[in-house]
Design a protein around this motif. Sequence first.
Motif, mmCIF file in Angstrom:
data_model
loop_
_atom_site.group_PDB
_atom_site.id
_atom_site.type_symbol
_atom_site.label_atom_id
_atom_site.label_comp_id
_atom_site.label_asym_id
_atom_site.label_seq_id
_atom_site.Cartn_x
_atom_site.Cartn_y
_atom_site.Cartn_z
ATOM 1 N N PRO A 90 -4.704 -22.670 11.378
ATOM 2 C CA PRO A 90 -4.793 -23.238 10.028
ATOM 3 C C PRO A 90 -5.855 -22.562 9.173
ATOM 4 O O PRO A 90 -5.823 -22.643 7.967
ATOM 5 N N LYS A 91 -6.799 -21.874 9.793
ATOM 6 C CA LYS A 91 -7.881 -21.220 9.060
ATOM 7 C C LYS A 91 -7.582 -19.764 8.717
ATOM 8 O O LYS A 91 -8.254 -19.170 7.906
ATOM 9 N N CYS A 92 -6.606 -19.161 9.391
ATOM 10 C CA CYS A 92 -6.315 -17.731 9.215
ATOM 11 C C CYS A 92 -4.900 -17.540 8.668
ATOM 12 O O CYS A 92 -3.979 -17.314 9.438
ATOM 13 N N PRO A 93 -4.722 -17.637 7.349
ATOM 14 C CA PRO A 93 -3.365 -17.426 6.814
ATOM 15 C C PRO A 93 -2.948 -15.969 6.926
ATOM 16 O O PRO A 93 -3.542 -15.111 6.292
ATOM 17 N N ARG A 94 -1.976 -15.678 7.789
ATOM 18 C CA ARG A 94 -1.509 -14.297 7.973
ATOM 19 C C ARG A 94 -0.018 -14.278 8.009
ATOM 20 O O ARG A 94 0.617 -15.032 8.599
ATOM 21 N N GLY A 117 -24.319 -15.122 6.868
ATOM 22 C CA GLY A 117 -23.355 -16.187 6.634
ATOM 23 C C GLY A 117 -21.904 -15.735 6.648
ATOM 24 O O GLY A 117 -21.078 -16.253 5.913
ATOM 25 N N LYS A 118 -21.586 -14.781 7.502
ATOM 26 C CA LYS A 118 -20.213 -14.273 7.598
ATOM 27 C C LYS A 118 -19.455 -14.997 8.692
ATOM 28 O O LYS A 118 -20.040 -15.523 9.627
ATOM 29 N N GLY A 119 -18.140 -14.987 8.586
ATOM 30 C CA GLY A 119 -17.296 -15.558 9.613
ATOM 31 C C GLY A 119 -17.176 -14.602 10.789
ATOM 32 O O GLY A 119 -17.392 -13.396 10.653
ATOM 33 N N ARG A 139 -10.618 -19.093 18.364
ATOM 34 C CA ARG A 139 -10.925 -17.682 18.265
ATOM 35 C C ARG A 139 -11.548 -17.290 16.925
ATOM 36 O O ARG A 139 -11.781 -16.131 16.674
ATOM 37 N N CYS A 140 -11.810 -18.260 16.031
ATOM 38 C CA CYS A 140 -12.383 -17.963 14.727
ATOM 39 C C CYS A 140 -13.507 -18.956 14.426
ATOM 40 O O CYS A 140 -13.363 -20.145 14.693
ATOM 41 N N TYR A 141 -14.597 -18.461 13.867
ATOM 42 C CA TYR A 141 -15.725 -19.292 13.489
ATOM 43 C C TYR A 141 -16.156 -18.868 12.091
ATOM 44 O O TYR A 141 -16.277 -17.682 11.811
ATOM 45 N N LYS A 142 -16.399 -19.853 11.217
ATOM 46 C CA LYS A 142 -16.745 -19.522 9.843
ATOM 47 C C LYS A 142 -17.693 -20.583 9.311
ATOM 48 O O LYS A 142 -17.468 -21.770 9.528
ATOM 49 N N PRO A 143 -18.756 -20.164 8.579
ATOM 50 C CA PRO A 143 -19.629 -21.160 7.975
ATOM 51 C C PRO A 143 -18.885 -21.893 6.855
ATOM 52 O O PRO A 143 -18.165 -21.267 6.085
ATOM 53 N N LEU A 167 -18.308 -16.478 0.041
ATOM 54 C CA LEU A 167 -18.184 -15.353 0.973
ATOM 55 C C LEU A 167 -16.816 -15.330 1.646
ATOM 56 O O LEU A 167 -16.640 -14.689 2.674
ATOM 57 N N GLU A 168 -15.844 -16.049 1.084
ATOM 58 C CA GLU A 168 -14.495 -16.116 1.655
ATOM 59 C C GLU A 168 -13.948 -14.714 1.894
ATOM 60 O O GLU A 168 -14.008 -13.860 1.018
ATOM 61 N N GLY A 169 -13.432 -14.474 3.053
ATOM 62 C CA GLY A 169 -12.852 -13.171 3.377
ATOM 63 C C GLY A 169 -13.829 -12.221 4.043
ATOM 64 O O GLY A 169 -13.424 -11.275 4.673
ATOM 65 N N GLN A 170 -15.142 -12.464 3.879
ATOM 66 C CA GLN A 170 -16.114 -11.606 4.533
ATOM 67 C C GLN A 170 -16.306 -12.077 5.960
ATOM 68 O O GLN A 170 -16.398 -13.266 6.224
ATOM 69 N N GLY A 171 -16.351 -11.154 6.854
ATOM 70 C CA GLY A 171 -16.545 -11.527 8.242
ATOM 71 C C GLY A 171 -16.596 -10.314 9.130
ATOM 72 O O GLY A 171 -16.443 -9.187 8.691
ATOM 73 N N ILE A 172 -16.825 -10.573 10.388
ATOM 74 C CA ILE A 172 -16.864 -9.511 11.387
ATOM 75 C C ILE A 172 -15.798 -9.794 12.430
ATOM 76 O O ILE A 172 -15.336 -10.920 12.554
#
Length: 119
Positions: free
Chosen positions: A115-119, A98-100, A31-35, A41-46
């Motif tokens: 593992p990619k989304c620490p919450r 280049g946003k996630g 459910r997550c995709y990130k370059p 750009l860590e933390g930037q995304g849509i």
Amino acid sequence: MAADETTEGTECPRRGRPRLRRTIAGNPESRCYKPCCCPELEGQGISLQPDEIELIRLIDLEGLEQEEAAEKLGVSRKTAWRDLHEARRKIADALVNGKGIEMAGCTKAAEGRCPKCPR
């Protein structure tokens, strides 16, 4: 609201009619995709809503007409059109800048297993 209260961090209430429940097929694990080439750009995304993802799937992958996709989702053709164009705009922004891309309702992130989304 008092003058000393801040509204920072709160969302404006949704205006207009309440959203109808959409009929969405499947629940993919990823459910997550990130370059991986832009750590600055860590933390930037849509964030894409589940109904936007379903419209992209129905129209762009399965080749349905907007009217057919709207009927499957249980919304009007105009609502489907508006949501589809918003989803495409968000995806274009992520690809060009280049946003996630995060899918709202990520089951792994909500359970703390992503593992990619620490919450």
